[in-house]
Scaffold this motif. Structure first.
Motif, PDB file in Angstrom:
ATOM      1  N   GLU A 131      -8.416 -24.188  25.998  1.00 53.84           N
ATOM      2  CA  GLU A 131      -9.154 -22.955  26.267  1.00 53.84           C
ATOM      3  C   GLU A 131      -8.228 -21.816  26.687  1.00 53.84           C
ATOM      4  O   GLU A 131      -8.427 -20.664  26.304  1.00 53.84           O
ATOM      5  CB  GLU A 131     -10.195 -23.209  27.354  1.00 53.84           C
ATOM      6  CG  GLU A 131     -11.054 -22.006  27.662  1.00 53.84           C
ATOM      7  CD  GLU A 131     -12.137 -22.300  28.683  1.00 53.84           C
ATOM      8  OE1 GLU A 131     -12.700 -21.339  29.230  1.00 53.84           O
ATOM      9  OE2 GLU A 131     -12.413 -23.493  28.942  1.00 53.84           O
ATOM     10  N   ARG A 163     -12.522 -19.920  23.902  1.00 54.09           N
ATOM     11  CA  ARG A 163     -13.620 -20.743  23.404  1.00 54.09           C
ATOM     12  C   ARG A 163     -14.843 -19.863  23.205  1.00 54.09           C
ATOM     13  O   ARG A 163     -14.851 -18.696  23.565  1.00 54.09           O
ATOM     14  CB  ARG A 163     -13.942 -21.887  24.373  1.00 54.09           C
ATOM     15  CG  ARG A 163     -14.493 -21.452  25.725  1.00 54.09           C
ATOM     16  CD  ARG A 163     -15.004 -22.654  26.518  1.00 54.09           C
ATOM     17  NE  ARG A 163     -15.374 -22.314  27.871  1.00 54.09           N
ATOM     18  CZ  ARG A 163     -16.545 -21.806  28.231  1.00 54.09           C
ATOM     19  NH1 ARG A 163     -17.455 -21.557  27.310  1.00 54.09           N
ATOM     20  NH2 ARG A 163     -16.812 -21.524  29.487  1.00 54.09           N
ATOM     21  N   TYR A 164     -15.853 -20.476  22.625  1.00 48.66           N
ATOM     22  CA  TYR A 164     -17.104 -19.765  22.407  1.00 48.66           C
ATOM     23  C   TYR A 164     -17.998 -19.924  23.634  1.00 48.66           C
ATOM     24  O   TYR A 164     -17.885 -20.901  24.383  1.00 48.66           O
ATOM     25  CB  TYR A 164     -17.816 -20.288  21.154  1.00 48.66           C
ATOM     26  CG  TYR A 164     -17.007 -20.059  19.906  1.00 48.66           C
ATOM     27  CD1 TYR A 164     -16.790 -18.774  19.429  1.00 48.66           C
ATOM     28  CD2 TYR A 164     -16.422 -21.117  19.206  1.00 48.66           C
ATOM     29  CE1 TYR A 164     -16.030 -18.545  18.291  1.00 48.66           C
ATOM     30  CE2 TYR A 164     -15.666 -20.906  18.068  1.00 48.66           C
ATOM     31  CZ  TYR A 164     -15.476 -19.614  17.624  1.00 48.66           C
ATOM     32  OH  TYR A 164     -14.711 -19.385  16.510  1.00 48.66           O
ATOM     33  N   LEU A 177     -21.005 -20.914  25.875  1.00 47.62           N
ATOM     34  CA  LEU A 177     -22.010 -21.958  25.904  1.00 47.62           C
ATOM     35  C   LEU A 177     -23.267 -21.426  26.572  1.00 47.62           C
ATOM     36  O   LEU A 177     -23.246 -20.381  27.224  1.00 47.62           O
ATOM     37  CB  LEU A 177     -21.484 -23.180  26.674  1.00 47.62           C
ATOM     38  CG  LEU A 177     -20.288 -23.885  26.054  1.00 47.62           C
ATOM     39  CD1 LEU A 177     -19.736 -24.925  27.003  1.00 47.62           C
ATOM     40  CD2 LEU A 177     -20.688 -24.545  24.732  1.00 47.62           C
ATOM     41  N   HIS A 197     -12.919 -24.129  18.530  1.00 45.93           N
ATOM     42  CA  HIS A 197     -14.118 -24.977  18.546  1.00 45.93           C
ATOM     43  C   HIS A 197     -13.900 -26.189  19.454  1.00 45.93           C
ATOM     44  O   HIS A 197     -14.783 -26.569  20.226  1.00 45.93           O
ATOM     45  CB  HIS A 197     -14.442 -25.439  17.121  1.00 45.93           C
ATOM     46  CG  HIS A 197     -15.546 -26.463  17.048  1.00 45.93           C
ATOM     47  ND1 HIS A 197     -16.874 -26.138  17.094  1.00 45.93           N
ATOM     48  CD2 HIS A 197     -15.496 -27.821  16.962  1.00 45.93           C
ATOM     49  CE1 HIS A 197     -17.611 -27.243  17.031  1.00 45.93           C
ATOM     50  NE2 HIS A 197     -16.792 -28.272  16.948  1.00 45.93           N
ATOM     51  N   THR A 221     -14.397 -25.496  22.999  1.00 45.93           N
ATOM     52  CA  THR A 221     -15.816 -25.438  23.324  1.00 45.93           C
ATOM     53  C   THR A 221     -16.389 -26.840  23.485  1.00 45.93           C
ATOM     54  O   THR A 221     -17.151 -27.111  24.416  1.00 45.93           O
ATOM     55  CB  THR A 221     -16.569 -24.674  22.215  1.00 45.93           C
ATOM     56  OG1 THR A 221     -15.877 -23.455  21.930  1.00 45.93           O
ATOM     57  CG2 THR A 221     -17.990 -24.365  22.626  1.00 45.93           C
ATOM     58  N   THR A 247     -15.189 -28.351  26.852  1.00 45.60           N
ATOM     59  CA  THR A 247     -15.887 -27.795  28.010  1.00 45.60           C
ATOM     60  C   THR A 247     -17.297 -28.348  28.107  1.00 45.60           C
ATOM     61  O   THR A 247     -17.760 -28.731  29.186  1.00 45.60           O
ATOM     62  CB  THR A 247     -15.932 -26.254  27.906  1.00 45.60           C
ATOM     63  OG1 THR A 247     -14.592 -25.759  27.855  1.00 45.60           O
ATOM     64  CG2 THR A 247     -16.651 -25.645  29.098  1.00 45.60           C
ATOM     65  N   GLU A 248     -17.988 -28.422  26.984  1.00 45.35           N
ATOM     66  CA  GLU A 248     -19.355 -28.933  26.980  1.00 45.35           C
ATOM     67  C   GLU A 248     -19.395 -30.410  27.343  1.00 45.35           C
ATOM     68  O   GLU A 248     -20.280 -30.853  28.099  1.00 45.35           O
ATOM     69  CB  GLU A 248     -19.970 -28.697  25.610  1.00 45.35           C
ATOM     70  CG  GLU A 248     -21.473 -28.836  25.568  1.00 45.35           C
ATOM     71  CD  GLU A 248     -22.059 -28.288  24.287  1.00 45.35           C
ATOM     72  OE1 GLU A 248     -23.120 -27.668  24.350  1.00 45.35           O
ATOM     73  OE2 GLU A 248     -21.445 -28.485  23.212  1.00 45.35           O
TER      74      GLU A 248
END
Length: 850
Positions: free
Chosen positions: A313, A318-319, A321, A552, A555, A558-559
């Protein structure tokens, strides 16, 4: 009084090594210790236990709610204090570095079984970050387990000799050498396991030493170890063993030889704890939990990210969330340089047939990467701080003959540079490269002093003279050796450099290797880690597609960690929840064989926020979306129950719009194919199911969010707002007809249809307010985006959008489901269907075959 209490408390902790807490308390009373002192001791022990359970970091998911037996180091310990001393000598600060290591390793040990239990077979997983100090963590865990009575320590150290040797050296340095009389070794620096003649000499009652064995995950080696342990079975009944599986997703999962051998080794040890360590746990989390395998059924631990660590990251961004404020989601550092797709065939064979006789071309990007590496090395010599080694990684192919083909052209490039040190044109090119890179990443932002070109140019001849070109692969005898003085090396390699092994002083990477799975890609990132003294200098050259894949992955990581942390607070265990892994249209989560027991996880849109961030930029595609948006606005004007007009704020909200108008819009609007979460068919299906089964989402609020300072965009029907600015993520090689703006909606926008000013509210507060005011209504937000969208001066990683027409962005906010929710398939997870849980203690009773 204090000393007496402390002495009695130490006595109590010593009793805990042999007895459970209640029995230890009774023994204190038998010693004649007064009741009030015993009560104070009990209170302190409970506080210590709670401290371990509630450590903020690392977060863990644990099987059951058992009290921990391990509350931290004691005064009598020898192994952990030796590691502490070693780390202080190496310059580690007590806070936060050593304290964080102490806390996280204590947490892991507290989840193991007490070594005095009659028998146990524990399975756990520790999730770290690539190049983040996982070896140091499991060394600390081993030390603390040894201090409490664990006897045998088996470390499965990857599949390559280099990593096994590196791990053996580290463990000897930090565990054996400080206390040589306490340890026996079954393996050596250059010697993997070979059977010893007399098991009794290691495990008999007369031998009180701890036994260390560091082995590769190699079938021949593990088979020898398994057979030897079987012969030693008479001595293993009272031998608590800790098995550390480094890179636990590699070779361990779903292999026909390695996996059964690990299980066989555990089967010969009546008291064993298996703890896997990995930064890419995707395969481990997809093991069948109902089988007799290595699914982490007892605990999963998230290690904290150490201070100063460069991770996915940090470098790639990142994108956003669900629940994120996009303004707080960073784009990452400006350290990624684009390799044009046209360059790839020059450095990697296009097909297998092209491998034989392949000769790489030194492209402009590869030349820039190599020359920048020499400049960084010279600059680091000017600074004179940090790691003395300097390494560059070139990774374009897994094929060893391709690696070897780089040797001659790279040496020629180096020799030519050495002869050109008096060439004004060559020096001018280097100066331009250095100045451009210094302007893009400022040294002061990392607490470093800028090195001027005139300072480093004096060091360049020495750098070029000492620079080696090393082919580090399975067919080469050349290896990176950091043990015999400072290294300056351009390392070309593949799998031997792609896992576990630390590339010391890595500052420049050139990476265009095509991979197909999350775990493979993440482990290729040898550039992750610590860059003390040169945090401003690292650069990575790769294709734009690879950079998007890493974004990606950041992301997904992190999720995944949020899943673990969230379930920890919801009284879940690894056998009652399955960590979800977000999918990608071009990448597998892990190898197909490792996903054979996975299921597609149900992930509801309920309570979620969905937004577009990928767009085509061609006029036809964009005009179609503009038409769909104008049609929706016209229908909303005609059919809404109430309209809030705030043109001065760039806001319109049409309340109580019938759901079929929203469905019609979603049918006409075209989402980009790289956005699997924005699947119009899935969203429409979800809306219709909610309408028919739960009676919600029948009415929607349709909002338009613009920028009051922007030029007007007309939706028709008298509705117009200023255009928003959303710059694209920058690439050097601008991809035709594609833009990624990364984030669209703000936290405030998710409450644009709520009463009052929501801008001061948190994401959670806005969500709760929506649930209170609009429990069954959805929100659809339209964003007119200026087709040029110049980035602001502080947005270094952004470029103008430069679309052929204005862009219509779409955000969707769904209410929390009030009843059983319809679901959307977006993730995969382990299949928990065959796991039966005994409700009272959450223990695994048995597995039922499907």
């Amino acid at each position: 009084m204090g000393d007496a209490f402390d002495d009695n408390y130490e006595t109590f902790k010593a009793l805990l090594d042999a007895f459970p807490p209640s029995e230890a308390v009774k023994r204190l009373e038998l010693f004649g210790i007064e009741q009030d002192v015993v009560q104070r001791i009990r209170d302190r022990h409970e506080q210590e236990t709670v401290r371990i359970k509630e450590l903020e970091e690392p977060h863990a998911v644990v099987l059951g709610n058992r009290d921990t037996w391990y509350t931290g180091p004691q005064a009598k310990d020898k192994c952990w204090p030796a590691i502490e001393c070693e780390l202080r000598k190496a310059g580690w600060p007590q806070s936060p570095a050593i304290d964080d290591l102490d806390n996280s390793s204590t947490r892991v040990v507290s989840l193991l079984n007490h070594p005095k239990e009659k028998s146990f077979s524990t399975r756990g997983l520790v999730v770290g970050y690539v190049q983040s100090g996982k070896t140091t963590n499991f060394t600390a865990v081993m030390a603390k387990a040894a201090d409490r009575g664990y006897k045998l320590f088996i470390v499965l150290a990857g599949i390559h000799n280099g990593l096994r040797r590196q791990t053996q050296a580290r463990l000897v340095q930090q565990l054996v050498e400080p206390n040589p009389s306490m340890w026996s070794q079954l393996t050596g620096l250059d010697k993997d396991f070979t059977p010893q003649e007399n098991p009794a000499s290691y495990f008999g009652k007369n031998n009180k030493t701890h036994v260390l064995c560091v082995v590769k995950k190699n079938a021949t080696v593990l088979r020898k170890l398994a057979r030897w342990l079987e012969k030693a079975s008479d001595y293993l009944g009272d031998c608590p063993a800790l098995i550390i599986d480094d890179e636990a997703d590699q070779a361990t999962v779903a292999t026909k030889s390695i996996n059964p051998l690990i299980l066989s080794i555990m089967g010969s040890l009546p008291k064993s704890a298996y703890v896997g360590y990995t930064a890419s746990p995707f395969a481990n989390l997809l093991i069948d939990p109902g089988a007799d395998d290595l699914y982490p059924r007892d605990f999963v631990v998230n290690l904290p990210k150490p201070a100063g660590h460069f991770g996915t990251e940090v470098l790639f961004g990142r994108y956003a969330l669900d629940g994120d404020d996009p303004d707080q989601v960073d784009d990452g550092h400006d350290m990624i340089r684009s390799v044009p797709e046209d360059d790839v065939p020059c450095v990697r064979p296009a097909t297998k047939a092209d491998i034989e006789g392949f000769e790489p071309v030194i492209t402009e990007t590869l030349r820039a990467a190599v020359e920048y590496f020499w400049l960084v090395t010279a600059a680091r010599r000017v600074r004179g701080t940090g790691n003395p080694h300097n390494t560059m990684l070139i990774h374009t192919s897994v094929n060893t003959s391709v690696h070897n083909s780089f040797h001659r052209p790279l040496q020629h490039l180096r020799d030519t540079a050495a002869r050109s040190m008096q060439d004004a044109g060559f020096i001018a090119r280097l100066r331009g490269l250095w100045d451009r890179e210094n302007d893009r990443v400022l040294a002061k932002e990392f607490g470093e002093e800028k090195v001027l070109f005139d300072q480093l140019v004096e060091k360049l001849p020495g750098v070029l003279q000492s620079c080696r070109v090393i082919m580090d692969n399975s067919s080469s005898e050349d290896r990176l050796d950091y043990e015999n003085g400072p290294v300056v090396a351009i390392a070309v390699g593949g799998n031997t450099l792609s896992r576990g092994l630390t590339l010391e002083g890595l500052s420049v990477s050139y990476f265009v290797r095509a991979v197909s799975a999350y775990d493979t890609l993440l482990q290729m990132g040898r550039w992750f880690g610590f860059r003390n003294g040169y945090a401003d200098l690292p650069r990575i050259w790769m294709t734009d597609e690879l950079a998007e894949w890493f974004r990606h992955l950041a992301t997904v990581e992190t999720e995944m960690r949020r899943d673990i942390d969230t379930y920890m607070t919801e009284d879940e265990t690894p056998l009652t929840f399955a960590v979800r892994l977000r999918t990608h249209p071009a990448l597998r989560v892990t190898a197909a064989a490792k996903m054979r027991d996975a299921v597609t996880a149900a992930s509801s849109y309920g309570g979620k926020r969905v937004q577009t961030h990928y767009f085509h930029t061609n006029a036809d595609w964009l005009r179609g979306n503009i038409k769909a948006a104008r049609t929706l606005v016209a229908a909303s004007v005609a059919h809404s129950g109430r309209v809030d007009e705030r043109p001065e704020d760039g806001r319109y909200v049409f309340h109580q719009v019938p759901h079929d108008l929203v469905v019609d819009f979603l049918s006409d609007y075209r989402f980009h194919e790289k956005s699997p979460e924005n699947d119009a068919d899935l969203i429409i299906g979800y809306i219709r199911k909610r309408v028919s089964s739960a009676g919600s989402l029948q009415r929607w609020n349709v909002a338009i969010v613009g920028n009051p300072q922007g030029d007007d965009f007309a939706f028709g029907s008298g509705v117009a707002v200023g255009r928003n600015t959303r710059a694209r993520l920058k690439t050097n090689d601008v991809v035709a007809d594609f833009a990624d703006i990364k984030t669209l909606m703000s936290r405030r926008d998710a409450g644009v249809d709520l009463a009052g000013d929501v801008s001061p509210l948190t994401e959670k507060a806005i969500r709760e307010l929506r649930q209170s005011e609009l429990p069954t209504s959805g929100l659809l937000v339209l964003y007119p985006i200026d087709k040029v969208s110049e980035p602001g001066p502080d947005k270094k990683l952004r470029a103008p959008l430069n679309a052929e027409e204005d862009v219509i962005g779409v955000g969707l906010v769904f209410p929390e489901p009030q009843y059983e929710d319809s679901t959307v398939e977006k993730y995969i997870s382990a299949n928990l269907a065959n796991v039966r849980i005994e409700d009272e203690d959450y223990s695994l009773v048995d597995s039922e075959e499907a």
